[in-house]
Design a protein around this motif. Structure first.
Motif: not given
Length: 112
Positions: A8, A11-12, A14-15, A59-61
């Protein structure tokens, strides 16, 4: 479970690994904005801004809420602002260390 959290986090981050996405987050830290408002502030084409917002949404940011014919974007979690502030502090610390090292090298060159 630890590996899931590490994935997680990877990936976070990376975004976040794109200068324009960071700039968009900095802008949204100041308040909610439409794509057009963000586009004007970053001085980049709307399609480029939309692509980066798509990554951040996936990514739900950030979140987007439709208002009439436009979408208003906001940070999903205000802690993003703190994360960006901490990253800036880390950068400044590294920069300060580099400047100190360069000053020492200059002094050593002068002494020779």
């Amino acid at each position: 479970m630890d590996m899931e959290m590490q994935r997680f986090k990877a990936e976070f981050f990376k975004a976040l690994a794109h200068p324009l996405r960071i700039r968009i987050l900095e802008i949204l830290a100041e308040g909610d904005k439409s794509v057009n408002e963000i586009q004007q502030l970053v001085e980049t084409e709307g399609s480029t801004v939309s692509q980066q917002l798509t990554v951040l949404r996936a990514k739900n940011i950030v979140t987007g809420i439709k208002e009439g014919n436009r979408v208003i974007y906001s940070l999903r979690d205000p802690l993003i602002i703190e994360l960006l502030d901490v990253a800036k502090k880390i950068f400044n610390n590294h920069l300060a260390e580099t400047i100190t090292m360069l000053d020492r090298l200059k002094d050593a060159d002068k002494a020779e």
